[in-house]
Design a protein around this motif. Structure first.
Motif, mmCIF file in Angstrom:
data_model
loop_
_atom_site.group_PDB
_atom_site.id
_atom_site.type_symbol
_atom_site.label_atom_id
_atom_site.label_comp_id
_atom_site.label_asym_id
_atom_site.label_seq_id
_atom_site.Cartn_x
_atom_site.Cartn_y
_atom_site.Cartn_z
ATOM 1 N N PHE A 157 98.347 48.976 -12.198
ATOM 2 C CA PHE A 157 98.757 47.488 -12.131
ATOM 3 C C PHE A 157 97.387 46.656 -12.533
ATOM 4 O O PHE A 157 96.286 46.928 -11.854
ATOM 5 C CB PHE A 157 99.259 47.126 -10.805
ATOM 6 N N LYS A 216 103.323 39.745 -12.538
ATOM 7 C CA LYS A 216 102.455 41.114 -12.496
ATOM 8 C C LYS A 216 103.101 42.055 -13.048
ATOM 9 O O LYS A 216 102.544 42.956 -13.665
ATOM 10 C CB LYS A 216 102.189 41.443 -10.899
ATOM 11 N N TRP A 220 101.793 44.194 -16.458
ATOM 12 C CA TRP A 220 101.591 45.605 -16.534
ATOM 13 C C TRP A 220 102.363 46.113 -17.659
ATOM 14 O O TRP A 220 102.279 47.163 -18.244
ATOM 15 C CB TRP A 220 102.039 46.205 -15.155
#
Length: 247
Positions: A157, A216, A220
């Motif tokens: 991540f 997020k 990724w």
């Protein structure tokens, strides 16, 4: 790694709005996925029986989809109901589209890869609330993408640096990816010999996730696509070999 005949996600449900259609592929076979005005999704061979025009180029009108070429209209069951050039014609029952079995679950539209099957299996996982994130399309063979996800040979991540752990859940094409305390569901779609789609969602409804959480995962996913496409191109595996054989 090979894929077997079965259920594959071909779109995020949230991305298929009422009155819209989209073209996609599964094992190289062209499919139109569309949603009628009542909210029901449909998945058919992406060809008008008249002249072979892609139905995904056409228009959804109420609970019908109309071909762009000559305007032939098909109802939700695939039966042709109207031919504009012959408005008074009773359309023969033989003029109909070819449908795939489909289901909507986990925020995705799932299609069974084989049109003709003696016994259609049910989706091997129960409904649960999810929040869809995005779909990515990777210029890499499906077996290579699946292997990278299963072996967790993928980026961490970007915001936390958390490494990835992976497990196959309930079906060959659906994986659960764990990043520390976060989980991402990744459904792999064998688009063609050298192209793969990956549809991503996170468990839990929108009230559980805020914009930053989804952002997020989306960041990724961008890193994942870049990483996969930067790899050396492995020899292509023919589509028939990709399918393998059912256990």
């Amino acid at each position: 790694m090979s894929f077997v005949a079965g259920w594959y996600a071909v779109a995020l449900s949230a991305g298929l709005e009422r009155g819209t259609s989209a073209g996609t592929r599964l094992f190289g076979n062209e499919i139109v996925v569309w949603r009628d005005s009542d909210g029901a999704a449909h998945a058919w061979v992406d060809r008008c029986p008249h002249r072979g025009m892609r139905l995904s180029f056409g228009f959804v009108r109420g609970n019908h989809i109309a071909c762009l070429y000559h305007g032939w209209e098909y109802d939700a069951g695939g039966q042709c109901r109207r031919i504009p050039a012959h408005p008074d014609l009773k359309v023969p029952a033989a003029i109909r589209t070819t449908a795939y079995a489909y289901r909507e679950r986990l925020g995705m539209v799932w299609v069974y890869s084989e049109i003709e099957t003696e016994a259609l299996p049910e989706l091997p996982f129960a409904p649960q609330p999810v929040t869809p994130v995005r779909s990515i399309y990777v210029n890499l063979a499906p077996d290579a993408v699946l292997e990278a996800l299963v072996e967790t040979d993928v980026p961490a991540f970007p915001s936390t640096g958390a490494a990835v752990r992976s497990k196959v859940v309930r079906t060959r094409s659906l994986l659960s990816l764990s990043f520390g305390g976060d989980e991402v569901l990744a459904a792999v779609q064998p688009y063609g010999e050298a192209k793969t789609a990956v549809h991503l969602a996170v468990p839990g409804g929108p009230e559980v996730w805020n914009g930053q959480g989804q952002k997020k995962v989306a960041q990724w996913a961008t890193e994942l696509r870049r990483d996969l496409e930067s790899r050396s191109v492995a020899p292509l595996i023919p589509l028939d070999a990709l399918r393998g054989s059912a256990p």
